[in-house]
Write an enzyme that holds these catalytic residues in place. Structure first.
Site, PDB file in Angstrom:
ATOM      1  N   GLU A 166      -1.904  -9.169   3.447  1.00 36.89           N
ATOM      2  CA  GLU A 166      -1.786  -9.775   4.788  1.00 36.89           C
ATOM      3  C   GLU A 166      -3.142 -10.111   5.393  1.00 36.89           C
ATOM      4  O   GLU A 166      -3.243 -10.988   6.244  1.00 36.89           O
ATOM      5  CB  GLU A 166      -1.000  -8.860   5.742  1.00 36.89           C
ATOM      6  CG  GLU A 166      -1.605  -7.498   6.038  1.00 36.89           C
ATOM      7  CD  GLU A 166      -1.174  -6.422   5.052  1.00 36.89           C
ATOM      8  OE1 GLU A 166      -0.726  -6.775   3.946  1.00 36.89           O
ATOM      9  OE2 GLU A 166      -1.309  -5.228   5.379  1.00 36.89           O
TER      10      GLU A 166
ATOM     11  N   HIS B  38      -3.710  -4.982   0.506  1.00 33.74           N
ATOM     12  CA  HIS B  38      -3.112  -5.511   1.743  1.00 33.74           C
ATOM     13  C   HIS B  38      -3.269  -7.035   1.756  1.00 33.74           C
ATOM     14  O   HIS B  38      -4.219  -7.546   2.361  1.00 33.74           O
ATOM     15  CB  HIS B  38      -3.810  -4.930   2.969  1.00 33.74           C
ATOM     16  CG  HIS B  38      -3.508  -3.497   3.207  1.00 33.74           C
ATOM     17  ND1 HIS B  38      -2.493  -3.081   4.045  1.00 33.74           N
ATOM     18  CD2 HIS B  38      -4.062  -2.368   2.688  1.00 33.74           C
ATOM     19  CE1 HIS B  38      -2.454  -1.763   4.050  1.00 33.74           C
ATOM     20  NE2 HIS B  38      -3.389  -1.303   3.230  1.00 33.74           N
TER      21      HIS B  38
ATOM     22  N   CYS C  65       0.835  -1.196   0.000  1.00 35.06           N
ATOM     23  CA  CYS C  65       0.000   0.000   0.000  1.00 35.06           C
ATOM     24  C   CYS C  65       0.879   1.260   0.000  1.00 35.06           C
ATOM     25  O   CYS C  65       1.445   1.598  -1.030  1.00 35.06           O
ATOM     26  CB  CYS C  65      -0.967  -0.045   1.182  1.00 35.06           C
ATOM     27  SG  CYS C  65      -2.440   0.927   0.880  1.00 35.06           S
TER      28      CYS C  65
HETATM   29  N1  GLN Z   1      -1.899   6.555   3.058  1.00 38.51           N
HETATM   30  C1  GLN Z   1      -1.999   5.833   1.824  1.00 38.51           C
HETATM   31  C2  GLN Z   1      -3.370   5.980   1.197  1.00 38.51           C
HETATM   32  O1  GLN Z   1      -4.305   6.352   1.848  1.00 38.51           O
HETATM   33  C3  GLN Z   1      -1.676   4.380   2.037  1.00 38.51           C
HETATM   34  C4  GLN Z   1      -2.678   3.699   2.910  1.00 38.51           C
HETATM   35  C5  GLN Z   1      -2.171   2.408   3.481  1.00 38.51           C
HETATM   36  O2  GLN Z   1      -0.976   2.129   3.387  1.00 38.51           O
HETATM   37  N2  GLN Z   1      -3.041   1.626   4.060  1.00 38.51           N
HETATM   38  O3  GLN Z   1      -3.532   5.706   0.034  1.00 38.51           O
END
Ligand code: GLN
Length: 581
Positions: A528, A526, A396
């Protein structure tokens, strides 16, 4: 009738796993007596990771524990909080559902709780798509807390209504060792729940050492349960050993007996699947006992590293992957800001320690995160991994970082940045806000929950794609607001950075992978959140395998399993467990 098992604390997932191994279908509900409607607004530094479900529900991290142990997919309704249940009752009141009655905690809130539990307990959560046989309910908080009271009362009523054969309560207590094993706290807490109307059927005692026979007998006698209903849960090598420990103490037979589980029909396939799972599980735990296991050294470069629970699913995915590779995970945590230039001047020792960690790692991971702090340090770590051919996994924010780093250092866009980190005035906006207008996913501005990713044409070479079983389409869970700016895709591709996975419209960049690198993979989702103990998440598995220099063996294993599964008519990677014995 669904059996409910009410348990406080973590013994719950182990008990659930044991029930699955005898072919039962198990679901779970976590009750958190706090006022927040969900965990989405809670700081990871205070509360640990926010766990995200398929439906986009942002929940307590314990739901992740159930999904990983029981290999199930839960919904936001499987997490009940005080805020959520009050909101539900208040909405009903506003609609006039209570026909002018005075709405009260008892009976209206307690009735609503029971109805909620009974409804959710019946929702299918696994591949069978059938109603579960048993629901594990974990009641968080402490007996005696004001906020737990309505939940305890609701459970008391539920137990009374469904009868003892359909409801079992395991109470978890602590037996401190102060020269000797002390049973007084256990006796006291059993009295407290008893006063609230819930008398436990089983008592699970957490203790740093194995419980003495005398301690067990004393607890049994003063708490009025049979000695075989006192379970000792002492410190074991890993959490994966807890189910083994409970099984050794006869928990499966006890549950079978008390809940009359043998009258529930159990299909042959589920029984043999359960037996396979248990064989694989015990194989993993014995493997971990081998002191001569090779080590794989991973560094996690993040912002919320003071509370390791902030990255719980990430850590679990690394553990699952290391176990699958037959290696011992050596995980160290690096505060990303320690890698930055200001720290070199202000605190050279911190700076050098952090860089020593990076330079001696087998693999570098930059997980998700929000806000500016530490991002220049993350960028430096990504650059180091890229240039030195050290396996890298970006999750992310970790992907957005990798893209900006590439744009700056390879494409020569020195002012490359992100709208989130550098504001709207950033001259080269590599990462921008692209809100999703979705007909099916309503809510705030965050892109949340399960979304498809399509592997792009020409990506057949991808190491990650192979691990996904050469599938064209995969689905993973998301939690982010910002995206790689589509306007820069061509420029990045011309410089060698390809997005091998995009969303179904081809607008959102989901996966990047560098070709001339042992493992430089970053994903916008994500993965995970979908990692399971016996089926590690593929991006994590590839990363750890590359770091442990066994990627080819693992890839060959996975592809062989895929073929076998297809041959046996099982659909896809999820149909088979990921371990060969
Ligand atoms: N802050 C970034 C976004 O909102 C990444 C979010 C995250 O890593 N969960 O896109």
């Amino acid at each position: 009738m669904i059996r409910s098992v009410l348990i406080e604390l973590r013994i719950a997932s182990s008990a659930g796993l044991l029930l699955k191994t005898i072919g039962l279908k198990v679901t779970s509900i976590k009750i958190d007596p706090y006022m927040n409607v969900d965990a989405g607004t809670m700081s990871p530094m205070e509360h640990g990771e926010v766990f995200v479900l398929d439906d986009g529900g942002e929940t307590d991290l314990d739901l992740g524990n159930y999904e990983r142990y029981l290999d199930i997919n839960l919904t936001r309704d499987n997490n009940i909080t005080t805020g959520k249940i009050y909101q539900h009752v208040i909405e009903k009141e506003r609609k006039g559902d209570y026909l002018g009655k005075t709405v009260q905690v008892v009976p209206h809130l307690t009735d609503a709780l029971q109805a909620w539990i009974e409804r959710v307990a019946r929702m299918p959560v696994d591949d069978t798509k059938e109603e579960p046989d048993v629901c594990i309910v974990e009641l968080g908080g402490t007996v005696g807390d004001i906020e737990s009271a309505p939940f305890i009362e609701a459970m008391r009523q539920l137990r009374r209504r469904v009868g003892k054969d359909n409801f079992l309560q395991i109470h978890v207590t602590l037996v401190p060792v102060l020269g000797e094993q002390k049973t007084k706290p256990t006796q006291q807490s059993i009295k407290d729940v008893g006063r609230a109307g819930l008398v436990p059927d089983l008592i699970a005692c957490r203790c740093e050492e194995p419980l003495h026979k005398g301690t067990i007998e004393k607890i049994a006698m003063f708490c009025d349960v049979a000695t075989e209903h006192v379970l000792g849960v002492h410190n074991v090598l890993t959490t994966y050993h807890v189910p083994v420990l409970l099984k050794e103490q006869g928990l499966v037979d006890t549950l079978r007996d008390l809940l009359k589980l043998d009258v529930i029909p159990r299909p042959k396939e589920l029984i043999s699947k359960g037996q396979r799972t248990w064989k694989e599980w015990t194989h993993l735990t014995t493997q971990q006992e081998n002191k001569r296991q090779d080590i794989v050294k991973i560094v996690l470069v993040g912002k919320y590293i003071k509370l390791h629970d902030s990255y719980l699913s990430v850590v679990k995915s690394l553990e699952h992957s290391a176990m699958r590779c037959g290696k011992k995970l050596d995980l160290s945590w690096i505060d990303a800001s320690h890698l930055e230039e200001p720290t070199r001047a202000e605190n050279p020792a911190e700076f050098h320690t952090a860089w020593h960690g990076i330079c001696t790692a087998d693999g570098i991971l930059v997980p998700g995160g929000f806000g500016q702090r530490g991002t220049e340090g993350m960028m430096a770590a990504a650059k180091y991994a890229r240039e030195n051919k050290v396996p890298y996994l970006g999750i992310c924010l970790g992907m957005q970082i990798a893209v900006i780093e590439y744009a700056r250092n390879i494409c020569g866009l020195l002012n490359a940045g992100s709208v989130e980190l550098d504001g709207e005035t950033c001259p080269e906006k590599l990462v921008i806000f692209m809100p999703e207008v979705s007909k099916t996913h309503l809510g705030g501005t965050m892109r949340l929950g399960l979304r498809p990713t399509l592997f792009q044409e020409g990506s057949e070479w991808s190491r990650l794609r192979k691990l996904y079983g050469e599938k064209k389409e995969i689905s993973e869970r998301h939690r982010h607001r910002y995206e790689v700016n589509p306007e820069y895709i061509e420029l990045l591709a011309a410089a060698g950075l390809t997005f091998i996975g995009k969303d179904d419209k081809g607008e959102r960049m989901e996966i990047m992978e560098l070709k001339d690198h042992p493992w430089y993979v970053a994903v916008q989702f994500h993965p995970e959140y979908l990692s399971r103990v016996l089926q590690p998440s593929k991006p994590y598995l590839g990363f750890v395998a590359a770091a442990a220099e066994c990627l080819d063996r693992i890839t060959a294993d996975i592809l062989e399993q895929e073929n076998r599964a297809l041959f046996n008519g099982v659909n896809g990677v999820n149909g088979v467990n990921g371990l060969r014995i």
